[in-house]
Design a protein around this motif. Structure first.
Motif, PDB file in Angstrom:
ATOM      1  N   UNK A  47       6.261   6.611   0.600  1.00 15.34           N
ATOM      2  CA  UNK A  47       6.210   5.821   1.543  1.00 15.34           C
ATOM      3  C   UNK A  47       5.282   4.634   1.585  1.00 15.34           C
ATOM      4  N   UNK A  48       5.820   3.285   1.783  1.00 14.53           N
ATOM      5  CA  UNK A  48       4.738   2.275   1.223  1.00 14.53           C
ATOM      6  C   UNK A  48       4.670   1.369   2.706  1.00 14.53           C
ATOM      7  N   UNK A  49       3.669   0.661   2.833  1.00 12.37           N
ATOM      8  CA  UNK A  49       3.619  -0.528   3.863  1.00 12.37           C
ATOM      9  C   UNK A  49       2.887  -1.851   3.271  1.00 12.37           C
ATOM     10  N   UNK A  51      -4.726  10.367  10.597  1.00 13.56           N
ATOM     11  CA  UNK A  51      -5.377   9.782   9.599  1.00 13.56           C
ATOM     12  C   UNK A  51      -4.309   9.410   8.377  1.00 13.56           C
ATOM     13  N   UNK A  52      -4.327   8.182   7.910  1.00 17.66           N
ATOM     14  CA  UNK A  52      -3.615   7.844   6.935  1.00 17.66           C
ATOM     15  C   UNK A  52      -4.316   7.449   5.680  1.00 17.66           C
ATOM     16  N   UNK A  56       0.854  -1.211  -0.028  1.00 18.29           N
ATOM     17  CA  UNK A  56      -0.098   0.014  -0.134  1.00 18.29           C
ATOM     18  C   UNK A  56       0.964   1.408   0.048  1.00 18.29           C
ATOM     19  N   UNK A  57       0.548   2.058  -0.910  1.00 13.84           N
ATOM     20  CA  UNK A  57       1.212   3.546  -0.843  1.00 13.84           C
ATOM     21  C   UNK A  57       0.545   4.615  -0.267  1.00 13.84           C
ATOM     22  N   UNK A  58       0.920   5.248   0.828  1.00 13.38           N
ATOM     23  CA  UNK A  58       0.588   6.201   1.369  1.00 13.38           C
ATOM     24  C   UNK A  58       0.177   7.531   0.311  1.00 13.38           C
ATOM     25  N   UNK A 109       2.653  12.715   0.995  1.00 16.57           N
ATOM     26  CA  UNK A 109       1.529  12.379   0.145  1.00 16.57           C
ATOM     27  C   UNK A 109       2.176  11.349  -0.751  1.00 16.57           C
ATOM     28  N   UNK A 110       1.517  10.976  -1.819  1.00 16.77           N
ATOM     29  CA  UNK A 110       2.136  10.163  -2.702  1.00 16.77           C
ATOM     30  C   UNK A 110       3.512  10.267  -3.130  1.00 16.77           C
TER      31      UNK A 110
END
Length: 121
Positions: A54-56, A114-115, A39-41, A49-50
Motif C-alpha cells: 500500500x502506498x500513499x 498508527x501508520x 510512501x510505502x506503508x 505491513x510492507x
C-alpha cells in the motif's frame, strides 16, 4: 446527524488544542514540503505491513492511495504544525506527525491508530 456531530466534535477539539498551545510553537512546525513524494506503508495498527504494498503519494495538497500499484482513492491534505489533516469533502481525519525524515514517516490518530511509512521517492 452524524456529520453534524462529527463536525461539532472536531471544532471543539480544535478549539481546546488551539487555546492550550505552547508559546514557542516554532519548534513543533513540520516542513510541509518534506512529506511530498511516494510512501510505502511498512506497519499499520490493523496489521498491514510492507508486503501488502500500500502506498500513499503526497503531491501539493493532494493525497492519492494505491493498492499494489493500482489507484484506490484520492483526498486533499494539509499540514499545520505537527498535524496532518486528510479531507474527503466534509469528512476529515487528523493525524499527529510523530516522525518525518527524508526516509521515514510515522503518524498516529487520537484513538491510537498508527501508520509507519518508508519513502520510495
Amino acid at each position: 446527524m452524524k456529520k453534524n456531530l462529527l463536525f461539532m466534535l472536531l471544532a471543539a477539539f480544535a478549539l481546546v488544542f488551539t487555546a492550550c498551545s505552547k508559546d514557542d510553537d516554532e519548534d513543533d512546525d513540520i516542513n510541509a514540503s518534506a512529506i511530498e513524494g511516494e510512501w510505502l506503508i511498512t506497519q499499520e495498527t490493523d496489521g498491514v505491513d510492507e508486503s501488502d504494498n500500500y502506498t500513499w503519494v503526497f503531491d501539493d495538497g493532494e493525497l492519492t492511495w494505491y493498492d499494489d500499484g493500482d489507484f484506490d482513492e484520492s483526498f486533499e491534505y494539509s499540514i499545520s504544525g505537527k498535524k496532518l489533516t486528510i479531507s474527503d469533502g466534509p469528512d476529515r481525519e487528523t493525524f499527529t506527525i510523530n516522525t518525518l525524515t527524508s526516509s521515514k514517516l510515522d503518524i498516529s490518530s487520537s484513538d491510537g491508530y498508527r501508520i509507519a511509512f518508508r519513502k520510495l521517492r
